[in-house]
Design a protein around this motif. Structure first.
Motif, short mmCIF file in Angstrom:
data_model
loop_
_atom_site.label_atom_id
_atom_site.label_comp_id
_atom_site.label_asym_id
_atom_site.label_seq_id
_atom_site.Cartn_x
_atom_site.Cartn_y
_atom_site.Cartn_z
N ARG A 4 -5.43 -1.23 3.67
CA ARG A 4 -4.38 -2.31 3.36
C ARG A 4 -3.30 -1.79 3.21
O ARG A 4 -2.98 -0.83 2.00
N GLY B 33 -7.05 -4.41 6.97
CA GLY B 33 -6.08 -5.39 6.20
C GLY B 33 -6.72 -6.42 5.37
O GLY B 33 -7.98 -6.13 4.72
N ASN B 34 -6.23 -7.61 5.15
CA ASN B 34 -6.70 -8.63 4.61
C ASN B 34 -8.21 -8.99 4.93
O ASN B 34 -8.93 -9.63 4.34
#
Length: 463
Positions: free
Chosen positions: A279, A337-338
């Protein structure tokens, strides 16, 4: 008159004696309300995961070497659960084991002070080993205690509720690390000085708690109690009569615990590494906050799992949750990432009920072998010392913590063999489902018998 004057004093020492013996106490017939007291052990574990990443930065060590914290912490567990703690548990009972565990925890916490002054990673590992010895001793007693004190049909529910409260401590650890240790100092040596003061406070607290346990009167459960319970709930079964080394279900549960705990600890220990790598613009402090959120999901999972176990057989819940763990951890390998962060959050949510449910199912129906069996299953926690270094080695070799998540997936699949066995193999399934007809599998407990356990009378000493 002289005899009457000595009686209260004699009663006081008897009530607080650590010698239990092997009499029937009827404590296994107590209700859920009387026996559910949570132990706040999760703080040390949650703080350990936060310190792992910060030690990498502060002391300039690799991911592989930082896994020494997990190795020290969880490597101490089998020494306790299979060695001295299990001997104390079988010889002197649960209260004595709780006191020993708290004292060891306090000594380890005090050892964090010189380790911080010397800025010694080896010193921190040594202190962590002593803390792990203390917590391993507590786990050796606490988990089977929650499972066996009370109606057998609610054993998994009780232990999961107690572990759910403990899981709240795993949330506090990362939050404290993020907002207290590393907010102002960052990854600097000054942050280690703050750690010293926190562990000093912990030492004072646990030493005080050990004194409270000495003067407290808690129900004891002996081998005779468990043999009596097994004879009632598992009529016609031979597990209580077989020698301990023939209890194959116990050893399968211990193997599953080894694999599951190793994978769980590996994920938690390198969670911050995963987030900071996958992230963008995520610092270690922010990663610790994300870890706190993930541990919050873990705690919520235990509460919801406990709720489901009130209405659904625990083995079904265990199978469903472990299936979710494998699915979402596998997804975290390729996601970034998320999305990857969300996959790990869901992984921790579904991990929640696995450890305590393996303990409760593994010791079901083994009667007089309950304490030894619990020691072996809790000893499986040593997987937390073995699997993280493998993950770290793969992460260093591939320079990718995300790719290294394949290691926990492999060990989760190995643990899945026990979930399948307890649901689909009759000898496992039948033992797990036999919990008695009523609210308690032992003879009813009246006030008189409880007074006897508190030392008010001496009839039970003659049993």
């Amino acid at each position: 008159m002289a005899h009457g004057e000595r009686k209260p004093k004699s009663r006081f020492f008897k009530k607080h004696s650590l010698k239990v013996g092997d009499r029937i106490t009827d404590a296994a017939g107590l209700t859920l309300r009387e026996t559910l007291f949570p132990l706040f052990l999760g703080f040390a574990y949650g703080l350990l995961d936060t310190l792992n990443k910060h030690f990498q930065n502060t002391l300039g060590i690799t991911r592989t070497r930082s896994s020494g914290l997990q190795a020290a912490y969880f490597g101490a567990y089998p020494l306790a659960s299979l060695g001295y703690a299990n001997w104390i548990l079988r010889k002197y009972g649960y209260r004595a084991t709780f006191i020993l565990g708290l004292c060891l925890y306090g000594v380890g916490a005090l050892m964090m002070w010189p380790a911080g002054l010397k800025r010694s990673f080896g010193g921190f590992c040594g202190a962590t080993f002593i803390i792990g010895s203390g917590l391993g001793t507590l786990e050796t007693a606490a988990n089977p205690y929650m499972a066996v004190t009370g109606p057998p049909r609610y054993a998994e529910l009780r232990i999961n509720l107690a572990q759910a409260v403990q899981a709240v401590g795993t949330v506090v650890g990362p939050v404290l690390g993020s907002y207290v240790f590393f907010k102002e100092t960052g990854d600097s040596v000054d942050s280690l000085k703050t750690v010293q003061w926190v562990y000093l406070a912990i030492a004072i607290f646990v030493f005080s708690l050990s004194a409270v346990f000495y003067f407290a009167v808690i129900p004891e459960v002996t081998d005779a109690d468990m043999a009596q319970q097994a004879e009632t709930t598992h009529v016609g079964e031979q597990d209580n009569d077989r020698p301990f080394w023939a209890q194959y279900r116990v050893f399968h549960a211990a193997f599953a615990q080894f694999c599951y705990t190793g994978a769980q600890v590996a994920i938690a220990g390198y969670f911050i590494n995963y987030v900071t790598e996958t992230r963008g613009e995520t610092s270690s402090a922010l990663g610790a906050k994300f870890l706190a959120i993930a541990q919050g999901c873990f705690a919520v999972g235990r509460f919801t799992g406990s709720f489901f176990m009130r209405f659904v057989k625990p083995r079904y819940v265990f199978l469903l949750y472990l299936s979710g763990v494998i699915a979402f951890c596998s997804a975290a390998i390729t996601q970034r990432g998320n999305t990857g962060l969300a996959m790990l959050n869901l992984t921790l949510f579904f991990e929640s009920v696995c450890f305590p449910t393996i303990v409760a199912l593994g010791i079901r129906g083994i009667g007089r072998h309950t304490k030894r069996g619990a020691g072996w299953i809790v000893g499986g926690v040593v997987g937390g010392a073995c699997v993280p270094p493998i993950l770290a080695r793969v992460a260093d070799a591939r320079n990718s913590t995300a790719f290294a998540m394949v290691i926990p997936v492999i060990f989760f699949i190995l643990a899945y063999t026990y979930a399948l066995a307890v649901n689909f193999i009759p000898s496992y399934r039948n033992a797990a489902d036999k919990v008695g007809d009523g609210d308690s599998a032992t003879p009813s407990v009246n006030k008189g018998s409880l007074d006897d356990e508190k030392g008010s009378t001496s009839e039970k000493e003659a049993v």
